[in-house]
Design a protein around this motif. Structure first.
Motif, mmCIF file in Angstrom:
data_model
loop_
_atom_site.group_PDB
_atom_site.id
_atom_site.type_symbol
_atom_site.label_atom_id
_atom_site.label_comp_id
_atom_site.label_asym_id
_atom_site.label_seq_id
_atom_site.Cartn_x
_atom_site.Cartn_y
_atom_site.Cartn_z
ATOM 1 N N HIS A 172 -35.990 -101.461 -25.304
ATOM 2 C CA HIS A 172 -36.648 -102.772 -25.331
ATOM 3 C C HIS A 172 -35.835 -103.787 -26.125
ATOM 4 O O HIS A 172 -35.723 -104.961 -25.728
ATOM 5 N N GLU A 173 -35.242 -103.361 -27.230
ATOM 6 C CA GLU A 173 -34.482 -104.271 -28.081
ATOM 7 C C GLU A 173 -33.160 -104.688 -27.440
ATOM 8 O O GLU A 173 -32.650 -105.766 -27.715
ATOM 9 N N ASN B 114 -35.424 -103.638 -36.364
ATOM 10 C CA ASN B 114 -36.532 -104.086 -35.521
ATOM 11 C C ASN B 114 -37.322 -102.944 -34.894
ATOM 12 O O ASN B 114 -38.347 -103.205 -34.248
ATOM 13 N N ILE B 115 -36.864 -101.715 -35.062
ATOM 14 C CA ILE B 115 -37.622 -100.581 -34.510
ATOM 15 C C ILE B 115 -38.159 -99.675 -35.616
ATOM 16 O O ILE B 115 -38.776 -98.648 -35.320
ATOM 17 N N GLY C 47 -33.031 -89.741 -28.985
ATOM 18 C CA GLY C 47 -33.612 -90.969 -28.440
ATOM 19 C C GLY C 47 -32.666 -92.148 -28.545
ATOM 20 O O GLY C 47 -32.621 -92.999 -27.649
ATOM 21 N N ILE C 48 -31.893 -92.203 -29.645
ATOM 22 C CA ILE C 48 -30.900 -93.271 -29.786
ATOM 23 C C ILE C 48 -29.812 -93.127 -28.729
ATOM 24 O O ILE C 48 -29.408 -94.114 -28.098
ATOM 25 N N ARG D 292 -32.958 -108.127 -25.850
ATOM 26 C CA ARG D 292 -33.222 -109.307 -26.662
ATOM 27 C C ARG D 292 -31.987 -110.212 -26.746
ATOM 28 O O ARG D 292 -30.849 -109.759 -26.624
ATOM 29 N N GLU D 293 -32.248 -111.515 -27.013
ATOM 30 C CA GLU D 293 -31.157 -112.482 -27.060
ATOM 31 C C GLU D 293 -30.207 -112.222 -28.217
ATOM 32 O O GLU D 293 -28.989 -112.393 -28.087
ATOM 33 N N TYR D 294 -30.745 -111.799 -29.371
ATOM 34 C CA TYR D 294 -29.871 -111.592 -30.521
ATOM 35 C C TYR D 294 -28.953 -110.392 -30.325
ATOM 36 O O TYR D 294 -27.881 -110.321 -30.929
ATOM 37 N N VAL D 295 -29.358 -109.417 -29.510
ATOM 38 C CA VAL D 295 -28.465 -108.297 -29.203
ATOM 39 C C VAL D 295 -27.328 -108.774 -28.303
ATOM 40 O O VAL D 295 -26.161 -108.406 -28.500
#
Length: 297
Positions: free
Chosen positions: A184-185, A212-213, A118-119, A188-191
């Motif tokens: 989904h992550e 976060n997951i 999945g990763i 995100r802005e921090y990514v």
């Protein structure tokens, strides 16, 4: 000798793991589930020592003996006996290792492989990600129990084949949950900020995405253990699971289904055991999800 100055106490900040544990302790129902879960783990390890009789030993002088608290019960058979004189308590204790223990091993193996794939799927782009997504959609269209039944029917009834079938059926669920969480992550802005700072893919995943997951992975893992217990018990109930004389909760339940009106304890206690084990795992999963979300949030 000068004494240390203790006027100003330095504030101690717990580590993330300790903070998760402290949060988990604040949920009484989750702690209850953890104690029940720990009891099942101990029973799985110590089943041969705790069981008063071998699981297949037949007491011909005590056929369908009721539980010990019944007026006609015998203290030697705590939960009664079945129609062959086998002690139900001993059978259920040995069944903890077969059903509960096997589900833990199966889920751990499925989680390692499924989360890794999945990763890879979530962090990849283009044709590779598209192919993995289509494969996941195709496998998830088949219910895990049906897929396990098909695989056992092909490979033959045995405990090893049941474990492999259930593990293969659970892997796509881990892959999909991990893929969706990672994908989904990534938006995100921090990514994006981490990418602009020059972080590589591994650093982005380990330091930014993984914390976060974790709550999603914890939920999926506990849910998968529950599914594994139910699937293994169902296969045993359908007589395509672990062959006799292996003690297994679903098989014990199937043996007593014809005696439900004259000896209901043959069905009640295996059913309660399955229910309590699944409930405890769900309580632990709920507590861990909340604790991880608050501890790393």
């Amino acid at each position: 000798m000068a004494q240390a100055n203790t006027i100003y106490q330095e504030e101690s900040i717990p580590s993330p793991l300790r903070q998760i544990w402290l949060n988990f302790l604040s949920y009484p129902m989750a702690m209850l589930g953890l104690w029940i879960f720990a009891a099942f783990v101990l029973m799985a390890i110590l089943a041969p020592i705790l069981a008063p009789y071998p699981p297949d030993f037949q007491h011909t002088d005590a056929l369908l003996s009721p539980p010990s608290w019944h007026a006609n019960g015998n203290i030697a058979y705590f939960l009664g006996t079945d129609d062959l004189g086998r002690d139900i308590f001993s059978n259920l204790l040995h069944g903890v290792r077969t059903t509960f223990g096997s589900s833990l091993v199966v889920t751990a193996c499925a989680a390692i492989i499924g989360i890794f794939l999945g990763i890879l799927s979530g962090m990849s782009r283009g044709l590779k990600s598209s192919i993995l997504n289509h494969i996941l959609d195709a496998t998830l269209a088949i219910p895990s129990l049906l897929l396990a039944i098909i695989l056992v029917a092909i490979s033959g009834p045995s405990l090893l084949n049941v474990m492999m079938a259930v593990g293969i059926a659970l892997m796509p669920q881990f892959m999909r949950a991990t893929h969706n969480a990672v994908h989904h992550e990534l938006s995100r802005e921090y990514v994006v900020a981490a990418k602009l700072d020059g972080a590589n893919q591994f650093q982005i995943f380990y330091n930014v995405i993984l914390p976060n997951i974790l709550d999603a992975l914890v939920v999926q893992f506990t849910l998968a253990i529950s599914i594994a217990i139910i699937d293994i018990a169902t296969l045993g109930f359908l007589r395509i699971g672990a062959p006799a004389p292996t003690s297994e909760w679903g098989a014990i339940l199937a043996d007593g289904i014809d005696l439900i009106f004259i000896a209901p304890w043959n069905v009640t206690f295996p059913g309660l055991t399955i229910f309590i084990s699944v409930l405890s795992i769900n309580l632990v999963g709920y507590g861990l999800q909340r604790a991880v979300k608050e501890g790393l949030g």
